[in-house]
Design a protein around this motif. Structure first.
Motif, PDB file in Angstrom:
ATOM      1  N   ASP A   1       0.792  -1.229   0.000  1.00  5.04           N
ATOM      2  CA  ASP A   1       0.000   0.000   0.000  1.00  5.04           C
ATOM      3  C   ASP A   1       0.820   1.272   0.000  1.00  5.04           C
ATOM      4  O   ASP A   1       0.303   2.336   0.312  1.00  5.04           O
ATOM      5  N   VAL A   2       2.101   1.205  -0.328  1.00 10.91           N
ATOM      6  CA  VAL A   2       2.940   2.401  -0.403  1.00 10.91           C
ATOM      7  C   VAL A   2       3.500   2.485  -1.815  1.00 10.91           C
ATOM      8  O   VAL A   2       4.152   1.546  -2.296  1.00 10.91           O
ATOM      9  N   LEU A   3       3.209   3.604  -2.462  1.00  9.45           N
ATOM     10  CA  LEU A   3       3.674   3.828  -3.819  1.00  9.45           C
ATOM     11  C   LEU A   3       4.938   4.671  -3.782  1.00  9.45           C
ATOM     12  O   LEU A   3       4.966   5.735  -3.153  1.00  9.45           O
ATOM     13  N   CYS A   4       5.967   4.189  -4.459  1.00 10.95           N
ATOM     14  CA  CYS A   4       7.243   4.900  -4.525  1.00 10.95           C
ATOM     15  C   CYS A   4       7.498   5.300  -5.973  1.00 10.95           C
ATOM     16  O   CYS A   4       7.433   4.445  -6.871  1.00 10.95           O
ATOM     17  N   TYR A   5       7.765   6.571  -6.206  1.00 13.30           N
ATOM     18  CA  TYR A   5       8.060   7.048  -7.550  1.00 13.30           C
ATOM     19  C   TYR A   5       9.006   8.222  -7.440  1.00 13.30           C
ATOM     20  O   TYR A   5       9.141   8.851  -6.380  1.00 13.30           O
ATOM     21  N   GLY A   6       9.689   8.546  -8.518  1.00 14.15           N
ATOM     22  CA  GLY A   6      10.609   9.670  -8.484  1.00 14.15           C
ATOM     23  C   GLY A   6      11.537   9.680  -9.678  1.00 14.15           C
ATOM     24  O   GLY A   6      11.396   8.923 -10.635  1.00 14.15           O
ATOM     25  N   ASN A   7      12.547  10.563  -9.559  1.00  7.97           N
ATOM     26  CA  ASN A   7      13.532  10.733 -10.621  1.00  7.97           C
ATOM     27  C   ASN A   7      14.680  11.550 -10.054  1.00  7.97           C
ATOM     28  O   ASN A   7      14.518  12.277  -9.069  1.00  7.97           O
ATOM     29  N   GLY A   8      15.844  11.398 -10.673  1.00 13.12           N
ATOM     30  CA  GLY A   8      16.985  12.201 -10.266  1.00 13.12           C
ATOM     31  C   GLY A   8      17.441  11.877  -8.860  1.00 13.12           C
ATOM     32  O   GLY A   8      17.820  10.742  -8.553  1.00 13.12           O
ATOM     33  N   CYS A   9      17.373  12.885  -7.991  1.00 20.19           N
ATOM     34  CA  CYS A   9      17.785  12.722  -6.596  1.00 20.19           C
ATOM     35  C   CYS A   9      16.603  12.604  -5.651  1.00 20.19           C
ATOM     36  O   CYS A   9      16.800  12.578  -4.420  1.00 20.19           O
ATOM     37  N   VAL A  10      15.381  12.577  -6.178  1.00 21.23           N
ATOM     38  CA  VAL A  10      14.197  12.651  -5.334  1.00 21.23           C
ATOM     39  C   VAL A  10      13.386  11.380  -5.497  1.00 21.23           C
ATOM     40  O   VAL A  10      13.149  10.913  -6.619  1.00 21.23           O
ATOM     41  N   ALA A  11      12.949  10.827  -4.366  1.00 27.38           N
ATOM     42  CA  ALA A  11      12.014   9.706  -4.343  1.00 27.38           C
ATOM     43  C   ALA A  11      10.861  10.087  -3.437  1.00 27.38           C
ATOM     44  O   ALA A  11      11.063  10.519  -2.300  1.00 27.38           O
ATOM     45  N   LYS A  12       9.639   9.936  -3.931  1.00 27.52           N
ATOM     46  CA  LYS A  12       8.459  10.275  -3.157  1.00 27.52           C
ATOM     47  C   LYS A  12       7.693   9.004  -2.827  1.00 27.52           C
ATOM     48  O   LYS A  12       7.650   8.050  -3.623  1.00 27.52           O
ATOM     49  N   PHE A  13       7.059   9.030  -1.651  1.00 28.77           N
ATOM     50  CA  PHE A  13       6.350   7.865  -1.128  1.00 28.77           C
ATOM     51  C   PHE A  13       4.931   8.297  -0.784  1.00 28.77           C
ATOM     52  O   PHE A  13       4.728   9.213   0.020  1.00 28.77           O
ATOM     53  N   TYR A  14       3.988   7.594  -1.402  1.00 29.03           N
ATOM     54  CA  TYR A  14       2.575   7.938  -1.242  1.00 29.03           C
ATOM     55  C   TYR A  14       1.858   6.733  -0.674  1.00 29.03           C
ATOM     56  O   TYR A  14       1.822   5.658  -1.300  1.00 29.03           O
ATOM     57  N   HIS A  15       1.274   6.921   0.543  1.00 29.05           N
ATOM     58  CA  HIS A  15       0.534   5.832   1.171  1.00 29.05           C
ATOM     59  C   HIS A  15      -0.873   5.810   0.595  1.00 29.05           C
ATOM     60  O   HIS A  15      -1.619   6.792   0.687  1.00 29.05           O
ATOM     61  N   LEU A  16      -1.228   4.698   0.000  1.00 31.81           N
ATOM     62  CA  LEU A  16      -2.494   4.610  -0.728  1.00 31.81           C
ATOM     63  C   LEU A  16      -3.698   4.596   0.191  1.00 31.81           C
ATOM     64  O   LEU A  16      -4.814   4.908  -0.250  1.00 31.81           O
ATOM     65  N   ASN A  17      -3.504   4.240   1.449  1.00 33.29           N
ATOM     66  CA  ASN A  17      -4.635   4.177   2.373  1.00 33.29           C
ATOM     67  C   ASN A  17      -4.787   5.486   3.154  1.00 33.29           C
ATOM     68  O   ASN A  17      -5.863   6.065   3.232  1.00 33.29           O
ATOM     69  N   THR A  18      -3.702   5.956   3.723  1.00 30.53           N
ATOM     70  CA  THR A  18      -3.766   7.160   4.555  1.00 30.53           C
ATOM     71  C   THR A  18      -3.573   8.448   3.753  1.00 30.53           C
ATOM     72  O   THR A  18      -3.737   9.540   4.305  1.00 30.53           O
ATOM     73  N   LYS A  19      -3.198   8.334   2.470  1.00 31.15           N
ATOM     74  CA  LYS A  19      -2.948   9.488   1.587  1.00 31.15           C
ATOM     75  C   LYS A  19      -1.775  10.333   2.061  1.00 31.15           C
ATOM     76  O   LYS A  19      -1.642  11.487   1.631  1.00 31.15           O
ATOM     77  N   ASP A  20      -0.934   9.806   2.944  1.00 30.25           N
ATOM     78  CA  ASP A  20       0.250  10.544   3.383  1.00 30.25           C
ATOM     79  C   ASP A  20       1.327  10.479   2.307  1.00 30.25           C
ATOM     80  O   ASP A  20       1.498   9.451   1.644  1.00 30.25           O
ATOM     81  N   GLU A  21       2.056  11.587   2.163  1.00 31.52           N
ATOM     82  CA  GLU A  21       3.115  11.656   1.160  1.00 31.52           C
ATOM     83  C   GLU A  21       4.405  12.098   1.833  1.00 31.52           C
ATOM     84  O   GLU A  21       4.423  13.090   2.563  1.00 31.52           O
ATOM     85  N   LYS A  22       5.464  11.349   1.606  1.00 36.44           N
ATOM     86  CA  LYS A  22       6.774  11.663   2.150  1.00 36.44           C
ATOM     87  C   LYS A  22       7.776  11.743   1.019  1.00 36.44           C
ATOM     88  O   LYS A  22       7.524  11.258  -0.096  1.00 36.44           O
ATOM     89  N   MET A  23       8.908  12.327   1.333  1.00 36.29           N
ATOM     90  CA  MET A  23       9.920  12.546   0.307  1.00 36.29           C
ATOM     91  C   MET A  23      11.295  12.263   0.885  1.00 36.29           C
ATOM     92  O   MET A  23      11.566  12.548   2.068  1.00 36.29           O
ATOM     93  N   MET A  24      12.136  11.673   0.048  1.00 34.96           N
ATOM     94  CA  MET A  24      13.523  11.428   0.410  1.00 34.96           C
ATOM     95  C   MET A  24      14.408  11.994  -0.695  1.00 34.96           C
ATOM     96  O   MET A  24      14.154  11.768  -1.885  1.00 34.96           O
ATOM     97  N   VAL A  25      15.426  12.736  -0.298  1.00 35.30           N
ATOM     98  CA  VAL A  25      16.341  13.365  -1.245  1.00 35.30           C
ATOM     99  C   VAL A  25      17.714  12.752  -1.054  1.00 35.30           C
ATOM    100  O   VAL A  25      18.247  12.711   0.070  1.00 35.30           O
ATOM    101  N   ALA A  26      18.277  12.257  -2.159  1.00 37.34           N
ATOM    102  CA  ALA A  26      19.614  11.654  -2.137  1.00 37.34           C
ATOM    103  C   ALA A  26      20.534  12.531  -2.972  1.00 37.34           C
ATOM    104  O   ALA A  26      20.797  12.237  -4.140  1.00 37.34           O
ATOM    105  N   ASN A  27      21.016  13.622  -2.362  1.00 40.57           N
ATOM    106  CA  ASN A  27      21.868  14.560  -3.084  1.00 40.57           C
ATOM    107  C   ASN A  27      23.229  14.735  -2.425  1.00 40.57           C
ATOM    108  O   ASN A  27      23.928  15.693  -2.718  1.00 40.57           O
ATOM    109  N   SER A  28      23.561  13.811  -1.535  1.00 43.83           N
ATOM    110  CA  SER A  28      24.833  13.945  -0.833  1.00 43.83           C
ATOM    111  C   SER A  28      25.439  12.571  -0.601  1.00 43.83           C
ATOM    112  O   SER A  28      24.756  11.674  -0.082  1.00 43.83           O
TER     113      SER A  28
END
Length: 1580
Positions: free
Chosen positions: A25-52
């Protein structure tokens, strides 16, 4: 300041590179240095940045989530890349995998166990197996697939399998990962795809929940892999599209998206995959996922994430995808505007990233730019329109005004002079517009500048009266230039243009400074450089000098720069860095890295005026907002900006209408350039109107005068005429056109001569190569006035080498026959061993005498074979060639052609036979050609005679006969030499004749005419001939009758009333002569008609006979062709059999090769099983050790509590054995159990534990609480119990983990043993195939094929075109059949003769019997007559009657006779009437018969049609249809019966339930032990 000190607040993913699910139930999508996580049930969205590299890593290349745990792994996008394993939602690092020489990873996949499999980068593409819970590398192996675009996918059950495929290729590998204890064995299998037809390249692969693997190609067809690693197509699709298909498992089936914009769902029914529903979408999906079989998730071409099902289609996340350009809204910088899909403007709040509003545009936008002072922006469109959009109210965008400048697209917009001046440019051609104005006022177009060259960049500096536009044109193959063009514009006109050159340097950008001397000093960015140059120009000089070189700090040489009025300079580039400095480059404020260098870095970057945020747009489509770690924000500046934006001045400015360029009236829908040109033309026309009218008047006057002079010159006398060229007023133009015409004629002449020469070269080559070397050249003969064509065989000239080789072959065949007279290889003959030994013992000896008589023996053999009939000889030879030519005696017999060498010798002989056949036909063809030549001459003579007859006949008749008689002509195919020459009558264009040639031809024609007239005048030869013959020269009769009879003199000179006797006599003689002349003419016409009939009949017969001979020649050629084809077919069939033999050899060899490879695999499997067994035995020993340690622990516990009382010991043992409730079914990996055992003792928590483990530890902690215990147990005793219990639980969990290792190892060994048994079965199958090949080879050698030529009527078996038709055929000589038929005919003739004799004898007997019977009857009649006469009495009445009659008296008897006559007459009348009625009846019958005949004919036609329909009708189809209907009817009956049975069962079960409830109610009231079923009867 480091780049990592700045935090990325939010990001918008424009182009989705990776998309996947974590757990369910967690959707992960992104590009470049950014990955976003969208919980399909709670509609919460988080982000992780890998630039270092020191943080979350250097970029994200591939992300993969675990299917059951909230764990995901991703690989860095750099050299020496690492793999991070993190959890969700805390993003805590579980493991980091490092390899010392890693080039990166292109694909990652999780297994259901603790395995993580990675696929490395170039050049080895290494498969590495990790344990992500223990950070151990378990196995590593280089792959054999060498393409960068490849993927790996792992199944989600045990045993672990993996598929590796290359996108855009046909390579697939299947991997087995055999886990035994702590060892992993990798086995690679190449999937066989060579047998598949129409196989396209692969696009995607997936594993099903049942453990099956499916793949799809770029056409959307589905494939699977069987147990023998063969690719098998299960669904074939031929859709067209540009999208790579994707597939996923959804609702017990497979969903495929692509290559078009449709979703297709396939399910398996009755063993066959079929499509049960299709959903058409607006756009194609690039990747799809299934979420718990409830709905689908996919991404479209714009990067939008969609939620799909059979009946639903919606967007899942916010609509912030497909961003192509961004700007920040000044003066505050609290909002930004993004251009989405090049047609939608979207406003976002900078602080939160929330979407405020959107506005669609009317046309496709190419560029955006915001005013640095006022809150509005400029949008340039593809159709040349510039729109000014107000952002004063961010919640509602508004178009203030627009400018339709040009039809060319506007590619760039720049603001200058604090937002007061706007400059747009079409960079490809250098078309630029300068617009000046403020919102709420009239914005005017100051100037239009045409550079007429591609422009790299431009800048503008304005003063009070002058605009200085600096343009950097492109002067190289790169988008850069080495000079600057300065345009000085005053009063809307370009007054001065000056060029400044750089010294050996190309510049890509020029930027103005904010210094007072900015018209002379500016910044330039050199092409492919990492530095910024401060440039200066001076008056009087045309060069640009570099006064300072500034280091930008960028790592790559491609970057851009923006300088704001607030003394801030921002640079960004392909390296992904954004540097923020002051405008003099003395101080650096911040460094931001939000985009990865491998994906193009930063495309656009903005910094808000207060220095709080940096908005960046990467070339990967990701938009990021980075919060700067800036503590020194100018609060006073912020207040001033807020006061300014909220002031009445701004409100009034954006409330009033802003006027742009909107033409009306006659200028409606026109661009500014078109309107400017039209106004310019109108002004010039008004200024020059008077001068134009004067010029027109003068022109018409000159024209009329010139016309008058030319007319007088043409009509004037010859001596006074002058050349017309003198009247050309514009002699220069005339001479130019004349010269141009002369040049064009010269070019045409040169071209045509060159073309003729080239064609001559080609024709000469064709003649020398293909025509002249031929011994017999090609030719055809056509039928006369028919389409029948007979063609000659073209032959090469005599070949000495071929003749020598043929002689050598014949001699070799002679030697071969000589040596093999008594030794012939005939494997089809069955010989006993004794006969074979006798043949081998006997050895023949030959002498020269035998060799010399070899030819005679061959003739003798021919004589013996000649005893057979011709048809038998032709049948056994297998060719009709002997019917037309003398056959070479050294042919191989059909049963002797065994080897390729023999076929080669036979080919040489057959080629000579073919040449002979062709020569034989050519002789007949040449005779036909000679015959046609004679016939053509004869036909022409006859045609000429017919024309003469027609002319003569028309001379003597008034009704003219008119018809054309065309002579037959030879075609070019019949006379091929005419093709090589071109005649004048073949030209479609009249040849050009020069004046000199025309003069020569005219002189020649005049001389010929003079000679002809002279010959006509000189007739002395005719007069001399007449005088010599003295009047006895023969005169033709037909010439004489053509002459009319001259009229008499009286008819010419007198009137009819004046005629005398002599005149009348002369007239009578004239009339007699006229009658005689007419009779002669009629006689001549009859003769002409007879001649015409004879000639036409003869002509028709001759043409028909020749055409028949032509057809016979064509038919003869067909027979010759059949003979040649049969000769070649014999050899080709023999070679085919030899090729079949070689194919069987190759097949046996390939099977042996497969067996050898299989033996290697078997030996490898045996070694693998041996190694795994050793490891498994070691694990079993460890398990036994754990069990022993458990017993030791229990003994130690009892030893520690033996000092306590018995009651305490009893309670302690109970507590010691007490365990928390554990559910380890969800734990399928040993590492989790071992980590859990460790945490039981240490009482710590690990990140690799599952939720079940955490629940177990929590239950264990609750169990260790000192509560609810017996009074005899104190706290110290309980601590001792807890300590020993945890130690015991630790060993129990470890023992369970070891037991799991043992079971996994046993499963791996069982899998290897199963595969080993399968390989051994394959060996047995291949050995059987070898036996089959050998048996086929023996069958091929024993059962030879012989070519037999028979007439169609002699083949009395049904033919289907297959060799199996002749399996049970018997070859019977025609002679024997004829002999049997002759005997049958003889017996039949004898039988017929006997029958005829018997019939004649019988007739004679019957005639004799009839004569005898007739005589008997005659005798009886005579006797009766005699008796009657003898018995008659002559009475008196009779005597009286006779007497009266003789005397002439009437008697009563006469009256009676009259009455009889009357009766007879009545009878005749009645008979006549009856006959008439009978005739009418017969007439009716005839009518009915005719009608019946018509009915019979119609019935017969109907019967014929019915028979034809029955012939066309397929009875098998009716039988199949009837069987299918019966099967359907039977199936419907079965289904109906099943439904009825199911209904009865439901009713029966319901009755039983009701009966049970009734009995229970009865038992509550009246208890009993028996009950009786309702509605049942007891059986006796």
């Amino acid at each position: 300041m480091r780049s990592t000190d700045n935090t990325v607040l939010w990001a918008k993913i424009g182009q989705v590179k990776f998309l996947g699910l974590i757990s369910k139930d967690v959707l992960c999508y992104g590009n470049g240095c950014v990955a976003k996580f969208y919980h399909l049930n709670t509609k919460d969205e988080k982000m992780m940045v890998a630039n270092s590299p020191n943080g979350n890593g250097d970029g994200i290349n591939e992300v993969r989530g675990h299917k059951t745990h909230y764990v995901f792994a991703y690989a860095e996008n750099c050299n020496n890349a690492r793999i991070f394993v993190k959890n969700y939602p805390n993003f805590e690092t579980i493991q980091i995998f490092r390899e010392p020489a890693s080039e990166g990873y292109i694909s990652i996949t999780f297994a259901e166990t603790s395995l993580l499999i990675t696929l490395g980068e170039l050049p080895k593409f290494t498969i590495t197996v990790w344990n992500w819970r223990t950070n151990r590398k378990l196995a590593e192996l280089d792959t054999h697939m060498h393409t960068r675009d490849q993927r790996i996918r792992c199944n989600w059950n045990k045993p672990v399998h993996m598929v590796q495929f290359g996108t855009g290729t046909n390579e697939v590998y299947f991997w087995d990962l055999l886990t035994c204890c702590k060892e992993v064995k990798i086995c690679q299998h190449a999937v066989k795809c060579g047998h598949m037809e129409n196989l396209s390249t692969f696009a995607h692969a997936m594993w099903t929940t049942e453990g099956g693997v499916f793949m799809c190609d770029k056409n959307g067809s589905l494939y699977t892999i069987d147990l023998e690693y063969n690719l098998e197509r299960v669904v074939e699709n031929s859709s067209e599209g540009s999208t790579l298909p994707s597939l996923t498992w959804y609702k017990n089936g497979i969903v495929v998206s692509g290559p078009d914009s449709a979703l297709r769902h396939y399910t398996k029914k009755s063993g066959t995959w079929s499509c049960d529903w299709t959903k058409n979408l607006k756009q194609s999906l690039y990747r799809i996922l299934a979420v718990r079989n409830e709905y689908l998730i996919g991404t479209d071409a714009d990067g939008e994430i969609m939620k799909l099902s059979e009946n639903e289609e919606s967007y899942l996340c916010d609509s912030s995808m497909a961003v192509t350009d961004i700007i920040i809204v000044y003066p505050m910088g609290d909002y930004m505007v993004a251009l989405r899909k090049q047609i939608i403007l979207t406003v976002f709040e900078v602080e939160t990233g929330a979407q405020i509003s959107t506005m669609p545009l009317k046309s496709v936008a190419l560029a955006l730019n915001s005013n640095p002072v006022y809150p509005y922006m400029a949008v340039s469109c593809k159709n040349g329109v510039l729109e000014l959009v107000s952002v004063y109210n961010p919640e509602k965008l508004r178009i203030m005004c627009d400018f339709h400048l040009t039809h060319n697209p506007i590619q760039k917009i720049k603001y200058f002079e604090k937002g007061r001046i706007l400059v747009t440019a079409y960079l490809d051609k250098g078309d630029m517009f300068i617009i000046e104005g403020l919102p709420g006022t009239q914005m005017r177009i100051v100037a239009h500048v045409e550079v007429n060259s591609q422009v790299a960049d431009y800048s503008l500096v304005a003063s009070k009266h002058c605009y200085r536009l600096f343009v950097l044109p492109v002067t190289s193959k790169h988008l850069a230039g080495n000079k600057i063009i300065r345009y000085c514009i005053v009063d809307n006109e370009i007054l001065n243009v000056k060029e400044y050159y750089f010294d050996k340097q190309l510049y890509a950008y020029i930027k103005p400074t904010i210094r007072p001397d900015r018209d002379r000093v500016f910044y330039g960015i050199p092409f492919a450089s990492r530095n910024v140059h401060e440039l200066e120009t001076k008056r009087g000089e045309d060069s640009v000098k570099i006064i300072r070189e500034i280091k930008s700090g960028h790592q790559l040489g491609f970057f851009e720069m923006r300088i704001l009025d607030n003394n801030t300079c921002t640079t960004w580039g392909f390296d992904g860095f954004v540097f923020i400095r002051d405008s003099n480059f003395d101080r650096q404020y911040a460094v931001v890295v939000a985009h990865h260098r491998y994906q193009g870095g930063v495309k656009e970057a903005y910094v808000d005026p207060l220095g709080r945020h940096v908005i960046t747009l990467g070339r990967d489509g990701v938009t990021c907002c980075t919060k700067l770690d800036n503590e020194n924000i100018d609060e006073s500046l912020m207040r001033d900006m807020k006061m300014t934006i909220n002031s009445d001045k701004f409100a009034l400015m954006f409330k009033r209408p802003t006027l742009g360029f909107k033409p009306e009236g006659q200028y409606a829908n026109k661009t500014w350039i078109e309107v400017y040109e039209m106004e310019k033309s109108i002004k010039e026309a008004a200024l020059c109107k008077a001068e134009k009218s004067e010029i027109w008047e003068e022109f018409h006057s000159i024209k009329s005068t010139l016309n008058y002079l030319v007319t007088n010159n043409i009509n004037g006398p010859e001596l006074e005429k002058i050349d017309l060229q003198e009247f050309f007023l514009d002699s220069n133009m005339y001479n130019q056109k004349k010269q141009k015409n002369r040049e064009e004629c010269k070019k045409t002449e040169i071209y045509l001569k060159a073309l003729i020469d080239a064609q001559n070269v080609v024709t000469e080559y064709v003649k020398k190569t293909y025509w002249e070397p031929m011994g017999v050249k090609g030719k055809v003969v056509r039928g006369i006035f028919q389409r029948t064509i007979a063609t000659i065989y073209t032959l090469l000239p005599y070949n000495e080498a071929a003749a020598k080789r043929l002689a050598w072959v014949e001699e070799q065949r002679k030697i071969e026959e000589f040596l093999s007279v008594h030794s012939v290889f005939e494997p089809w003959l069955k010989l006993t061993p004794e006969e074979l030994m006798n043949q081998l013992k006997y050895r023949h000896k030959f002498t020269n005498q035998d060799y010399n008589t070899m030819q005679a023996r061959g003739i003798l053999d021919e004589t013996i074979s000649a005893q057979l009939s011709v048809e038998s000889q032709i049948a056994l030879v297998g060719s009709v060639g002997p019917l037309y030519i003398e056959r070479n005696p050294w042919h191989y017999k059909q049963r002797q052609l065994v080897t390729f060498y023999q076929c080669d010798l036979q080919q040489a002989i057959a080629e000579q036979e073919v040449i002979k056949l062709k020569q034989t036909y050519n002789i007949a063809f040449n005779k036909l050609v000679e015959l046609k030549q004679r016939e053509m001459e004869s036909i022409k003579d006859k045609h000429e005679r017919l024309r003469h007859i027609v002319r003569e006949y028309n001379y003597f008749t008034e009704k003219k006969v008119c018809f054309d008689i065309e002579d037959p002509e030879w075609t070019q195919e019949e006379e091929p030499t005419t093709i090589l020459t071109t005649l004048d009558n073949e030209l479609t264009v009249t040849p050009y004749i020069s004046p000199s040639e025309q003069a020569i031809l005219d002189a020649k024609a005049a001389e010929e005419e003079r000679i002809r007239l002279a010959l006509l005048a000189d007739d002395f030869k005719e007069r001399a001939l007449m005088a010599m013959m003295n009047g006895v020269l023969e005169i033709k009769w037909e010439d004489e009758i053509k002459k009319d009879v001259p009229l008499p003199k009286c008819m010419l000179e007198k009137e009819p009333e004046d005629f005398n006797e002599e005149d009348l006599r002369a007239i009578r003689e004239y009339e007699e002569k006229v009658v005689a002349l007419n009779i002669e003419r009629e006689k001549y016409k009859n003769i002409l008609e007879v001649d015409f009939t004879k000639i036409t009949t003869s002509l028709r017969d001759s043409i028909r006979k020749f055409n028949q001979k032509t057809k016979d020649c064509v038919e003869y050629k067909m027979y010759i062709d059949s003979g040649m084809n049969q000769e070649n077919l014999r050899i080709n069939r023999a070679r085919s059999i030899q090729n079949e033999r070689l194919r069987l050899f190759d097949k046996e060899e390939s099977i042996n090769h497969l067996i050898a490879e299989n033996d290697l695999i078997i030996s490898h499997l045996i070694n693998t099983i041996r190694n795994l067994t050793e490891i498994l035995n070691e694990c079993k020993n460890n398990l036994e050790n754990f069990l022993l340690k458990e017993k030791i622990l229990e003994k130690a516990f009892r030893r520690d509590i033996q000092e306590f009382s018995a009651i305490v010991q009893e309670h302690a043992i109970k507590l010691y054995r007490k365990r928390p409730r554990a559910n380890f079914r969800g734990i399928n990996t040993v590492a989790v159990l071992m980590e859990l055992a460790k945490c039981v003792v240490t009482q710590e928590k690990s990140l690799i534990l599952t939720n079940e483990c955490y629940d177990y530890l929590k239950s264990l902690d609750i169990l260790d609480e000192f509560a609810g215990l017996p009074p005899a147990i104190d706290e110290n005793i309980f601590k001792l119990i807890c300590k020993h219990r945890r130690l015991r639980i630790e060993f129990e969990i470890k023992a369970k983990g070891t037991q799991m290792e043992v079971s996994d190892g046993e499963g791996a060994i069982a899998n290897c043993q199963k595969r080993l048994a399968n390989k051994k079965e394959n060996n047995l199958k291949w050995i059987a195939s070898i036996r089959k090949c050998r048996s086929d080879y023996l069958y091929l050698m024993h059962n030879i094929q012989i070519q037999i030529v028979l007439r169609r009527g002699l083949v009395e078996i049904p033919l289907t075109g297959d060799m199996k038709d002749f399996e049970d055929a018997i070859l019977v000589p025609k002679k024997e059949v004829e002999q049997i038929n002759h005997l049958i005919k003889d017996a039949g003739d004898t039988k017929l003769k006997t029958i005829v004799q018997n019939m004649a004898f019988r007739r004679r007997i019957m005639a004799t019997e009839w004569e005898h019977k007739k005589l008997r009857m005659t005798i009886n009649d005579l006797i009766e007559q005699m008796n009657d006469i003898n018995g008659t009495k002559f009475l008196r009445d009779m005597q009286t009657y006779l007497k009266g009659k003789s005397m002439g008296r009437k008697t009563d008897i006469d009256t009676l006779e009259q009455e009889m006559e009357v009766i007879g007459a009545v009878f005749e009348n009645n008979m006549r009437e009856r006959k008439e009625k009978l005739m009418q009846v017969k007439k009716h019958l005839r009518t009915y018969r005719n009608h019946n005949k018509k009915l019979d004919s119609s019935i017969q036609n109907l019967n014929i049609d019915i028979c034809a329909l029955r012939l066309k009708h397929d009875e098998n189809l009716d039988v199949t249809e009837e069987q299918a209907m019966k099967a359907n009817f039977r199936m419907e009956g079965i289904v109906k019966r099943a439904e009825l049975v199911q209904t009865i069962q439901k009713n029966h079960s319901q009755i039983l339930v009701l009966q049970t409830e009734l009995e229970l109610l009865r038992l509550r009231t009246y208890p009993t032990f028996k009950y009786k079923l309702i509605n049942t009867e007891e059986k006796p």
